[in-house]
Design an enzyme around this catalytic site. Structure first.
Site, short mmCIF file in Angstrom:
data_model
loop_
_atom_site.label_atom_id
_atom_site.label_comp_id
_atom_site.label_asym_id
_atom_site.label_seq_id
_atom_site.Cartn_x
_atom_site.Cartn_y
_atom_site.Cartn_z
N ASP A 8 47.70 45.41 49.91
CA ASP A 8 48.06 45.40 48.74
C ASP A 8 48.93 46.83 47.58
OD1 ASP A 8 46.96 44.95 45.80
OD2 ASP A 8 45.38 45.95 46.08
N ASP A 10 47.43 48.80 44.61
CA ASP A 10 46.44 49.33 43.96
C ASP A 10 45.23 49.91 44.73
OD1 ASP A 10 48.27 49.52 41.41
OD2 ASP A 10 47.53 47.99 41.04
N GLY A 52 47.39 42.84 34.80
CA GLY A 52 46.76 43.38 33.64
C GLY A 52 47.10 42.86 32.65
N HIS A 85 51.53 45.68 27.47
CA HIS A 85 51.26 45.74 28.64
C HIS A 85 52.84 45.97 29.13
CE1 HIS A 85 51.39 44.56 32.93
NE2 HIS A 85 50.47 44.47 33.12
N SER A 127 50.02 43.37 40.22
CA SER A 127 49.88 44.36 39.20
C SER A 127 51.88 44.26 39.09
CB SER A 127 50.14 45.04 39.82
OG SER A 127 48.58 46.26 39.60
#
Length: 258
Positions: A8, A10, A52, A85, A127
């Site tokens: 992953d 983040d 996000g 974004h 993301s």
């Protein structure tokens, strides 16, 4: 066929949520003239929502749409979210390039070990791809980052905890579930990996330490870098001998466990 190590982004490659994404969101709100400033606690709750854009969409409550004079049409709202974004991603990548978020302990070391042992390397994240590539290059260096396959952003219909991003990674890498180890930091990420049938090592991050990691093959404070940043073992169902660092040897052992 060579096994694959899939990270992953983040919270795994770097502790990005609190120190990167949150201030980037708040800077975007400020620039847009919106009376929004997410606190660390509020953002912690929003992390239950994968993606996000999806977190930004929570702003569009009927009351806030009226008071902030935002569009009511769903298509127009999606356009606004996309614009926000894009701005947020630009702020975030600037912060990564400035070195605000160093790679987490053990990331560069384990990636180098895995590469030398012939493992294939990948990142699977919900993301934005630009954000993921920026963090990856900063965490492992541009040369090593070029070895990675990157699966990120809006490439699957459902984001974590749905397993879609990991199922995509399996298809694109051409590997079976028994040939993959995932490194995650959150319960949502763990559920996504387990949903794809993948063995998962969890490295807890600033927002996830108290989450439920039932089903993980190993849970540690970090991957570890000796002598200054040793890993602490938090859950070890397979009784691996971890002496301060998670190594490729541990990954090999996990691949052979039922």
């Amino acid at each position: 066929m060579s096994p694959a190590l899939v990270f992953d982004c983040d919270g795994v490659l770097a502790d990005t949520e609190r120190d990167g994404h949150l201030p980037a969101f708040n800077r975007t709100f400020e620039e847009a003239g919106l009376p929004i400033h997410w606190s660390e606690e509020e953002y912690g709750h929003l992390l239950a929502i994968g993606g996000g854009k999806e977190r930004l969409a929570t702003v569009f409550t009927p009351a806030f749409v009226e008071t902030a004079h935002l569009p009511t049409d769903p298509d127009e709202q999606r356009d606004v979210v996309a614009r926000w974004h894009k701005a947020k991603t630009a702020h975030y990548t600037e912060m990564v390039a400035a070195g605000v978020m160093p790679g987490r302990p053990g990331i560069a070391r384990l990636v180098a070990e895995a590469s030398a042992a012939g493992w294939r390397l990948a990142v699977a994240s919900t993301s934005a791809e630009a954000s993921v590539r920026a963090v990856l290059e900063h965490a492992v260096g541009a040369e090593r980052a070029a070895e990675f396959a990157v699966f990120a952003g809006d490439v699957v219909p459902a984001k974590k905890p749905a397993p879609d991003i990991y199922l995509l990674a399996l298809r694109e890498l051409g590997v079976g579930p028994d040939e993959v180890i995932v490194v995650e930091d959150s319960a949502n990420g763990l559920r996504a990996a387990l949903g794809a049938g993948l063995r998962t090592v969890v490295t807890v991050s600033s927002y996830t330490a108290d989450e439920d990691f039932t089903g993980a093959s190993l849970v540690v404070s970090s991957l570890g870098d000796l002598p200054d940043q040793p890993a602490t073992v938090l859950a070890n169902p397979h009784d691996l001998v971890v002496d301060g660092e998670v190594t490729v040897s541990h990954l090999d052992q996990l691949l052979t466990t039922p």
